[in-house]
Design a protein around this motif. Structure first.
Motif, PDB file in Angstrom:
ATOM      1  N   THR A   1       0.848  -1.191   0.000  1.00 48.27           N
ATOM      2  CA  THR A   1       0.000   0.000   0.000  1.00 48.27           C
ATOM      3  C   THR A   1       0.887   1.245   0.000  1.00 48.27           C
ATOM      4  OG1 THR A   1       0.031   0.093   2.402  1.00 48.27           O
ATOM      5  CG2 THR A   1      -1.768  -1.155   1.407  1.00 48.27           C
ATOM      6  N   VAL A   2       0.272   2.397  -0.223  1.00 46.58           N
ATOM      7  CA  VAL A   2       1.016   3.659  -0.183  1.00 46.58           C
ATOM      8  C   VAL A   2       1.728   3.810   1.167  1.00 46.58           C
ATOM      9  CG1 VAL A   2       0.761   6.170  -0.130  1.00 46.58           C
ATOM     10  CG2 VAL A   2      -0.448   4.838  -1.869  1.00 46.58           C
ATOM     11  N   ASP A   3       1.006   3.554   2.239  1.00 40.70           N
ATOM     12  CA  ASP A   3       1.603   3.717   3.571  1.00 40.70           C
ATOM     13  C   ASP A   3       2.785   2.778   3.774  1.00 40.70           C
ATOM     14  OD1 ASP A   3      -0.177   5.635   4.145  1.00 40.70           O
ATOM     15  OD2 ASP A   3      -1.443   4.421   5.469  1.00 40.70           O
ATOM     16  N   PHE A   4       2.632   1.558   3.323  1.00 39.54           N
ATOM     17  CA  PHE A   4       3.715   0.590   3.491  1.00 39.54           C
ATOM     18  C   PHE A   4       4.961   1.026   2.719  1.00 39.54           C
ATOM     19  CE2 PHE A   4       5.988  -3.196   1.904  1.00 39.54           C
ATOM     20  CZ  PHE A   4       6.448  -3.677   3.117  1.00 39.54           C
ATOM     21  N   VAL A   5       4.766   1.466   1.490  1.00 40.96           N
ATOM     22  CA  VAL A   5       5.908   1.871   0.665  1.00 40.96           C
ATOM     23  C   VAL A   5       6.627   3.068   1.299  1.00 40.96           C
ATOM     24  CG1 VAL A   5       6.603   2.802  -1.585  1.00 40.96           C
ATOM     25  CG2 VAL A   5       4.950   0.933  -1.469  1.00 40.96           C
ATOM     26  N   LYS A   6       5.856   4.031   1.786  1.00 41.96           N
ATOM     27  CA  LYS A   6       6.478   5.203   2.432  1.00 41.96           C
ATOM     28  C   LYS A   6       7.314   4.771   3.627  1.00 41.96           C
ATOM     29  CE  LYS A   6       3.246   8.884   1.243  1.00 41.96           C
ATOM     30  NZ  LYS A   6       2.017   9.544   1.673  1.00 41.96           N
ATOM     31  N   LYS A   7       6.778   3.856   4.400  1.00 46.97           N
ATOM     32  CA  LYS A   7       7.473   3.379   5.598  1.00 46.97           C
ATOM     33  C   LYS A   7       8.793   2.682   5.209  1.00 46.97           C
ATOM     34  CE  LYS A   7       6.526  -0.008   8.668  1.00 46.97           C
ATOM     35  NZ  LYS A   7       5.650  -1.118   8.919  1.00 46.97           N
ATOM     36  N   MET A   8       8.731   1.848   4.220  1.00 45.39           N
ATOM     37  CA  MET A   8       9.933   1.093   3.817  1.00 45.39           C
ATOM     38  C   MET A   8      10.986   2.021   3.222  1.00 45.39           C
ATOM     39  SD  MET A   8       9.156  -1.662   4.956  1.00 45.39           S
ATOM     40  CE  MET A   8      10.126  -3.058   4.519  1.00 45.39           C
ATOM     41  N   ARG A   9      10.548   2.947   2.398  1.00 42.48           N
ATOM     42  CA  ARG A   9      11.516   3.890   1.820  1.00 42.48           C
ATOM     43  C   ARG A   9      12.226   4.649   2.928  1.00 42.48           C
ATOM     44  NH1 ARG A   9       9.505   7.074  -3.602  1.00 42.48           N
ATOM     45  NH2 ARG A   9       9.528   5.306  -5.018  1.00 42.48           N
ATOM     46  N   GLY A  10      11.446   5.125   3.884  1.00 47.07           N
ATOM     47  CA  GLY A  10      12.010   5.878   5.001  1.00 47.07           C
ATOM     48  C   GLY A  10      13.032   5.061   5.771  1.00 47.07           C
TER      49      GLY A  10
ATOM     50  N   GLY B   1      17.062  -7.624   8.503  1.00 47.98           N
ATOM     51  CA  GLY B   1      15.756  -7.694   9.155  1.00 47.98           C
ATOM     52  C   GLY B   1      14.885  -8.794   8.566  1.00 47.98           C
ATOM     53  N   GLU B   2      15.450  -9.573   7.654  1.00 49.08           N
ATOM     54  CA  GLU B   2      14.742 -10.745   7.125  1.00 49.08           C
ATOM     55  C   GLU B   2      13.318 -10.389   6.686  1.00 49.08           C
ATOM     56  OE1 GLU B   2      15.210 -13.804  10.002  1.00 49.08           O
ATOM     57  OE2 GLU B   2      15.348 -15.385   8.493  1.00 49.08           O
ATOM     58  N   LEU B   3      13.217  -9.472   5.752  1.00 46.60           N
ATOM     59  CA  LEU B   3      11.892  -9.070   5.281  1.00 46.60           C
ATOM     60  C   LEU B   3      11.166 -10.259   4.669  1.00 46.60           C
ATOM     61  CD1 LEU B   3      12.299  -5.588   3.518  1.00 46.60           C
ATOM     62  CD2 LEU B   3      11.600  -6.102   5.840  1.00 46.60           C
ATOM     63  N   PRO B   4       9.828 -10.257   4.760  1.00 48.18           N
ATOM     64  CA  PRO B   4       9.081 -11.358   4.123  1.00 48.18           C
ATOM     65  C   PRO B   4       9.198 -11.301   2.598  1.00 48.18           C
ATOM     66  CG  PRO B   4       7.578  -9.695   4.979  1.00 48.18           C
ATOM     67  CD  PRO B   4       8.955  -9.301   5.436  1.00 48.18           C
ATOM     68  N   GLN B   5       8.995 -12.421   1.960  1.00 47.66           N
ATOM     69  CA  GLN B   5       9.110 -12.515   0.501  1.00 47.66           C
ATOM     70  C   GLN B   5       8.264 -11.453  -0.214  1.00 47.66           C
ATOM     71  OE1 GLN B   5      10.613 -15.058  -1.659  1.00 47.66           O
ATOM     72  NE2 GLN B   5      11.785 -15.851   0.062  1.00 47.66           N
ATOM     73  N   TRP B   6       7.046 -11.244   0.252  1.00 45.94           N
ATOM     74  CA  TRP B   6       6.134 -10.327  -0.458  1.00 45.94           C
ATOM     75  C   TRP B   6       6.647  -8.893  -0.462  1.00 45.94           C
ATOM     76  CZ3 TRP B   6       4.220  -6.270   2.279  1.00 45.94           C
ATOM     77  CH2 TRP B   6       4.127  -6.394   3.675  1.00 45.94           C
ATOM     78  N   ALA B   7       7.612  -8.575   0.424  1.00 51.58           N
ATOM     79  CA  ALA B   7       8.142  -7.212   0.482  1.00 51.58           C
ATOM     80  C   ALA B   7       9.484  -7.104  -0.234  1.00 51.58           C
ATOM     81  CB  ALA B   7       8.292  -6.796   1.946  1.00 51.58           C
ATOM     82  N   VAL B   8       9.874  -8.145  -0.954  1.00 54.04           N
ATOM     83  CA  VAL B   8      11.206  -8.134  -1.581  1.00 54.04           C
ATOM     84  C   VAL B   8      11.185  -8.560  -3.056  1.00 54.04           C
ATOM     85  CG1 VAL B   8      13.563  -9.038  -1.461  1.00 54.04           C
ATOM     86  CG2 VAL B   8      12.278  -8.681   0.666  1.00 54.04           C
TER      87      VAL B   8
ATOM     88  N   TRP C   1       7.160  -1.824  -2.849  1.00 51.85           N
ATOM     89  CA  TRP C   1       8.507  -1.934  -2.290  1.00 51.85           C
ATOM     90  C   TRP C   1       9.108  -3.316  -2.560  1.00 51.85           C
ATOM     91  CZ3 TRP C   1      12.359   0.918  -0.944  1.00 51.85           C
ATOM     92  CH2 TRP C   1      13.412   0.345  -0.227  1.00 51.85           C
ATOM     93  N   GLY C   2      10.359  -3.316  -2.973  1.00 56.62           N
ATOM     94  CA  GLY C   2      11.011  -4.601  -3.236  1.00 56.62           C
ATOM     95  C   GLY C   2      12.460  -4.423  -3.622  1.00 56.62           C
TER      96      GLY C   2
END
Ligand SMILES: O[C@H]1[C@H](O)[C@@H](O)[C@H](O)[C@@H](O)[C@H]1O
Ligand SMILES: [Fe+2]
Ligand SMILES: [Fe+2]
Length: 325
Positions: free
Chosen positions: A90-99, A173-180, A232-233
């Protein structure tokens, strides 16, 4: 005649050659089986492959490439991957990850160290690949090097394009697959139908948000992809790492890294209304690159130690010895 199994291919007979059209690309194979290939992007004529690279019939599992519907041992897992990916990006998730990741405060290491680290991760989104990641990087780079011997930036771009998958590693931080991993798409505007397993977007909170679900959403016509937030990925992360560490790669190289998983754009021509003129230029190179990224996923092993000195010399040319990740 050579039978190529693209389910979405139109086959035309032109003189002595067979021409395959697929998406934006065009392949020509000579009928005598010499496997010469000319690959052109319909959008351009300057960037013509000089031949040599041969597109295989099927992936390592014996299926067509990127067939997300065929019954295979990977089908269920890949579909589930996209379900979770589409719900959570989502928009919020992408902003958080970029930050978080633009801090580049996780680790310091060289490009080559990262290539080796990548061998410890597995990409669950890919229906075609069953090899260690370093093999995929080198197969892509070596195949493109053969056809474009003078474009050393393209060889290095190919080597590093998937390094962002280190986000899966415990030290990140071992991100989950869906975020990479997996294909990427813009957030903040309507999700396009051409995105793999797009039916799962109905469960994404942005799907029903009027600010985010229009054709342009929060963007404007030809605003340029640089102003668009992508899911994000590994693409966006590696772009960030390369740019912030002061790479001297040309803008086409950075574009390839950043958008190589954006199949809705480079294969299906969706979201073109968001592109700037510079994006249009860079897309030509991405479309060339994509053929090597996708179709070099084969059983042909590369002798890592043999080619390592060459790639080390390119890393020296375009990157600092140690990078912040
Ligand atoms: O499953 C694959 C894989 O994760 C690749 O690295 C990515 O670039 C592709 O877009 C995706 O389909
Ligand atoms: Fe990738
Ligand atoms: Fe790749």
């Amino acid at each position: 005649m050579i039978a190529f199994a693209f389910s979405f291919t139109i086959k035309l007979r032109v003189g002595r050659n067979i021409v395959f059209r697929e998406g934006l690309g065009e392949y020509e194979f000579s009928e005598n089986g010499s496997q010469e290939q000319i690959l052109k992007s319909r959008a351009e004529t300057e960037l013509v492959l000089d031949g040599g690279f041969c597109i295989p019939h099927t992936n390592s599992y014996g299926h067509n490439f990127r067939d997300y519907d065929v019954e295979s041992e990977r089908k269920q897992g890949v579909e589930n991957f996209y379900r979770v990916n589409h719900i959570n990006q989502t928009v919020d998730f992408v902003k958080k990850m970029r930050g978080e990741y633009e801090k580049l405060n996780k680790i310091e290491m060289s490009i080559w160290d990262c290539c080796e680290l990548l061998n410890e991760v597995i990409d669950e989104s890919d229906p075609d690949l069953d090899e260690p990641q370093i093999e995929h990087l080198l197969q892509t780079a070596e195949a493109i090097r053969k056809d474009y011997p003078d474009q050393d930036w393209l060889h290095l771009t190919a080597l590093i394009h998937d390094l962002g998958k280190v986000l899966l590693h415990p030290s990140f931080g071992e991100l989950p697959q869906w975020a990479v991993v997996g294909d990427t798409f813009p957030v903040g505007c309507a999700f396009d139908q051409s995105i793999v397993h797009s039916k799962y977007f109905v469960q994404n909170p942005d799907y029903n948000n009027p600010a985010y679900n229009g054709k342009y959403g929060i963007y404007s016509e030809n605003c340029g992809l640089d102003n668009v937030m992508m899911s994000w990925g590994h693409d966006d992360y590696m772009y960030l790492v390369a740019k912030e560490n002061g790479t001297t790669l040309p803008s086409a190289g950075l574009f390839i890294i950043r958008y190589h998983s954006f199949y809705a754009l480079h294969r299906s021509e969706a979201y073109k209304h968001l592109m700037s003129e510079e994006d249009v230029e860079n897309l030509k190179w991405l479309q060339i690159f994509n053929k090597y990224d996708l179709y070099s996923k084969s059983k042909v092993r590369v002798d890592v130690e043999k080619v390592k000195p060459y790639y080390e010399s390119l890393i020296d040319k375009y990157f600092p010895a140690k990078l912040r990740w």
